[in-house]
Design a protein around this motif. Structure first.
Motif, PDB file in Angstrom:
ATOM      1  N   LEU A 107       0.838  -1.200   0.000  1.00  0.00           N
ATOM      2  CA  LEU A 107       0.000   0.000   0.000  1.00  0.00           C
ATOM      3  C   LEU A 107       0.876   1.254   0.000  1.00  0.00           C
TER       4      LEU A 107
ATOM      5  N   ILE B 130      -4.582   5.679  -8.330  1.00  0.00           N
ATOM      6  CA  ILE B 130      -5.679   5.640  -7.369  1.00  0.00           C
ATOM      7  C   ILE B 130      -6.237   4.227  -7.252  1.00  0.00           C
ATOM      8  N   ALA B 131      -6.326   3.532  -8.382  1.00  0.00           N
ATOM      9  CA  ALA B 131      -6.887   2.181  -8.383  1.00  0.00           C
ATOM     10  C   ALA B 131      -6.075   1.242  -7.509  1.00  0.00           C
TER      11      ALA B 131
ATOM     12  N   VAL C 184      -4.022   2.137  -5.038  1.00  0.00           N
ATOM     13  CA  VAL C 184      -4.155   2.566  -3.646  1.00  0.00           C
ATOM     14  C   VAL C 184      -5.427   1.962  -3.059  1.00  0.00           C
ATOM     15  N   ALA C 185      -6.523   2.000  -3.832  1.00  0.00           N
ATOM     16  CA  ALA C 185      -7.782   1.416  -3.379  1.00  0.00           C
ATOM     17  C   ALA C 185      -7.647  -0.095  -3.200  1.00  0.00           C
ATOM     18  N   LEU C 186      -6.988  -0.747  -4.166  1.00  0.00           N
ATOM     19  CA  LEU C 186      -6.828  -2.198  -4.106  1.00  0.00           C
ATOM     20  C   LEU C 186      -6.085  -2.628  -2.847  1.00  0.00           C
TER      21      LEU C 186
ATOM     22  N   GLY D  73      -5.378  -0.788  -0.237  1.00  0.00           N
ATOM     23  CA  GLY D  73      -6.022  -0.269   0.959  1.00  0.00           C
ATOM     24  C   GLY D  73      -7.113  -1.206   1.443  1.00  0.00           C
ATOM     25  N   PHE D  74      -8.007  -1.594   0.540  1.00  0.00           N
ATOM     26  CA  PHE D  74      -9.081  -2.516   0.908  1.00  0.00           C
ATOM     27  C   PHE D  74      -8.523  -3.883   1.302  1.00  0.00           C
TER      28      PHE D  74
ATOM     29  N   THR E  36     -12.632  -5.750  -2.743  1.00  0.00           N
ATOM     30  CA  THR E  36     -11.246  -5.856  -3.225  1.00  0.00           C
ATOM     31  C   THR E  36     -11.183  -6.637  -4.529  1.00  0.00           C
TER      32      THR E  36
ATOM     33  N   ILE F 290     -12.319  -4.544  -7.464  1.00  0.00           N
ATOM     34  CA  ILE F 290     -11.305  -3.554  -7.846  1.00  0.00           C
ATOM     35  C   ILE F 290     -10.223  -4.225  -8.690  1.00  0.00           C
TER      36      ILE F 290
ATOM     37  N   THR G 159      -7.709   4.469 -14.427  1.00  0.00           N
ATOM     38  CA  THR G 159      -7.381   3.996 -13.084  1.00  0.00           C
ATOM     39  C   THR G 159      -6.749   5.083 -12.233  1.00  0.00           C
TER      40      THR G 159
END
Length: 216
Positions: free
Chosen positions: A139, A147-148, A150-152, A154-155, A185, A188, A210
């Protein structure tokens, strides 16, 4: 080379897809992401007890060959492309699924060797928490990617944290929450994988956005 690998179109021109030293090896990122997403999707549905399923043993085959072998191969193919982040991530999570499947493999006797269920759950909790740490490191690295991703990650970090906590405490509600985040997750990862797959084709559709970060 596909535009996405040049970081254009806001695509996953990201650490998991971009090769710093282009070779004749095709981009394996879609394979790795789809393999990860599908296995995570199935296990997460088990964790939320869909249709009364409370045990994850049926995911063993998927974890061995899709989440495990296919993703490990994707990681190995990223190495000759010069993509250290992608190679490390795919290889690591491929190894995770192989090791997790080995623990759940019927007849392995690994969990049966523990004297109590609480001891077995604690062992699984330590296993999952170690992967929370690894995922948290990914992360941090992804903060410069897109961003994609970071979301992946992060979740995925929170998913591992909740699943580990659920194993330690024995509270199904915590495990269920981890399973729900695991489903998010997975979707994503599917999205990023589809973006890579579309970008690899010489067609009008070059990929899905993304949120790639621009660097000087």
């Amino acid at each position: 080379m596909a535009d996405i690998e040049k970081g254009e179109h806001g695509g996953a021109g990201s650490a998991l897809t971009r090769a710093s030293h282009p070779t004749g090896v095709a981009n394996p990122a879609a394979l790795g992401l789809f393999s990860f997403a599908s296995t995570t999707f199935i296990l997460s549905f088990y964790n939320v007890s869909v249709r009364g399923i409370h045990h994850p043993n049926a995911v063993v085959g998927m974890a061995l060959f899709t989440g495990g072998l296919a993703q490990l191969l994707a990681g190995m193919w990223e190495f000759p492309r010069g993509n250290t982040f992608g190679a490390t991530a795919f290889s690591s999570y491929g190894a995770f699924w192989l090791s997790y499947a080995t623990i759940l493999l019927p007849g392995s006797g690994i969990l049966a060797a523990y004297k109590t269920e609480a001891e077995a759950n604690s062992a699984i909790g330590i296993f999952l928490m170690s992967w929370f740490i690894v995922t948290f490191f990914f992360l941090i690295a992804s903060l410069r990617k897109s961003i994609a991703f970071v979301a992946l990650f992060g979740f995925l970090s929170v998913t591992f944290l909740l699943l580990g906590a659920g194993a330690f405490t024995g509270k199904q509600s915590v495990t269920t929450a981890g399973g729900a985040l695991g489903i998010v997750t997975a979707f994503i990862a599917y999205y990023i994988g589809l973006s890579d797959l579309l970008a690899a084709e010489r067609a009008a559709v070059v990929g899905l956005p993304t949120g790639g970060f621009k660097h000087d």
